[in-house]
Design an enzyme around this catalytic site. Structure first.
Site, PDB file in Angstrom:
ATOM      1  N   CYS A 197      -8.195  -8.726  10.115  1.00 36.80           N
ATOM      2  CA  CYS A 197      -8.106  -9.021  11.555  1.00 36.80           C
ATOM      3  C   CYS A 197      -7.362  -7.872  12.228  1.00 36.80           C
ATOM      4  O   CYS A 197      -7.274  -6.776  11.655  1.00 36.80           O
ATOM      5  CB  CYS A 197      -7.438 -10.375  11.801  1.00 36.80           C
ATOM      6  N   ASN A 220      -3.017  -8.672  11.082  1.00 41.18           N
ATOM      7  CA  ASN A 220      -2.755  -9.145   9.714  1.00 41.18           C
ATOM      8  C   ASN A 220      -1.541 -10.078   9.664  1.00 41.18           C
ATOM      9  O   ASN A 220      -0.803 -10.120   8.693  1.00 41.18           O
ATOM     10  CB  ASN A 220      -2.581  -7.984   8.724  1.00 41.18           C
ATOM     11  N   CYS A 266      -1.993 -13.413  11.627  1.00 44.91           N
ATOM     12  CA  CYS A 266      -2.498 -14.764  11.969  1.00 44.91           C
ATOM     13  C   CYS A 266      -3.777 -15.095  11.183  1.00 44.91           C
ATOM     14  O   CYS A 266      -3.757 -15.889  10.243  1.00 44.91           O
ATOM     15  CB  CYS A 266      -2.762 -14.895  13.468  1.00 44.91           C
ATOM     16  N   ARG A 267      -4.903 -14.493  11.598  1.00 39.38           N
ATOM     17  CA  ARG A 267      -6.193 -14.944  11.051  1.00 39.38           C
ATOM     18  C   ARG A 267      -6.435 -14.510   9.611  1.00 39.38           C
ATOM     19  O   ARG A 267      -6.794 -15.338   8.756  1.00 39.38           O
ATOM     20  CB  ARG A 267      -7.340 -14.437  11.952  1.00 39.38           C
TER      21      ARG A 267
END
Ligand code: 4NP
Length: 172
Positions: free
Chosen positions: A20, A23, A25-26
């Site tokens: 993402c 690096n 959250c998702r």
């Protein structure tokens, strides 16, 4: 035959990197969820799972506290420390999964040849309900967004693992 269609064995585990922007959250959520699914099915020897960001904004940081909370409520631990995705990573992984179009385009710019480009896909290509194909960035929003991201990632990761399982070979 493309590299990610090769047999997956204990000697040659399948290497997958979720990517993402930050690096935090998702992609750490995707790394944690996919690892959790692999563990539940006792498939640990067949997979190497990592995550990275296209930006350097949060290098060294643990996953966002809201991402960690949602994951933990679903029995998933997020253990990653943020790092930037590097050009050399492309050769090091069999499959590189971008969370959204922006990450996808940034990754494609790092690829030098068709073999490298072919390894780069979007996670929601595996989602049975792919919507607009993007895992939305939850960073500036509230818990609703983080819960939504978790659901998308869980559904997509489960379908991804199902699709890869057919490549596992117990013969070396
Ligand atoms: P991620 O979320 O890409 O899912 O880790 C974000 C984290 C940080 C920022 C943007 C998105 N940021 O702008 O710092």
């Amino acid at each position: 035959m493309t590299k990610n269609r090769n047999k997956i064995t204990i000697e040659q585990p399948f290497r997958i990197c979720f990517v993402c922007l930050g690096n935090i959250c998702r992609s750490p959520t995707a790394e944690g969820v996919f690892q959790h699914l692999v563990n539940q099915q006792s498939l640990e020897p067949y997979f190497f799972i990592d995550s990275a960001g296209t930006s350097a904004y949060h290098i060294g940081e643990p996953a966002n506290s809201k991402s960690q909370m949602v994951a933990s409520q679903n029995g998933v631990e997020l253990t990653s420390k943020a790092r930037r995705f590097e050009k050399d990573d492309i050769d090091d992984f069999n499959l590189i999964l971008a969370m959204d179009d922006e990450n996808y385009q940034n990754l494609l710019h790092l690829a030098n040849n068709p073999e490298q480009k072919e390894k780069i896909k979007k996670l929601r290509e595996y989602d049975p309900k792919p919507g607009d194909g993007n895992v939305p960035d939850p960073y500036y929003g509230g818990m609703d967004g983080f819960n939504r991201v978790f659901d998308i990632i869980q559904r997509s990761s489960s379908a991804l693992l199902d699709s890869l399982k057919s490549q596992i070979s117990e013969d070396s």
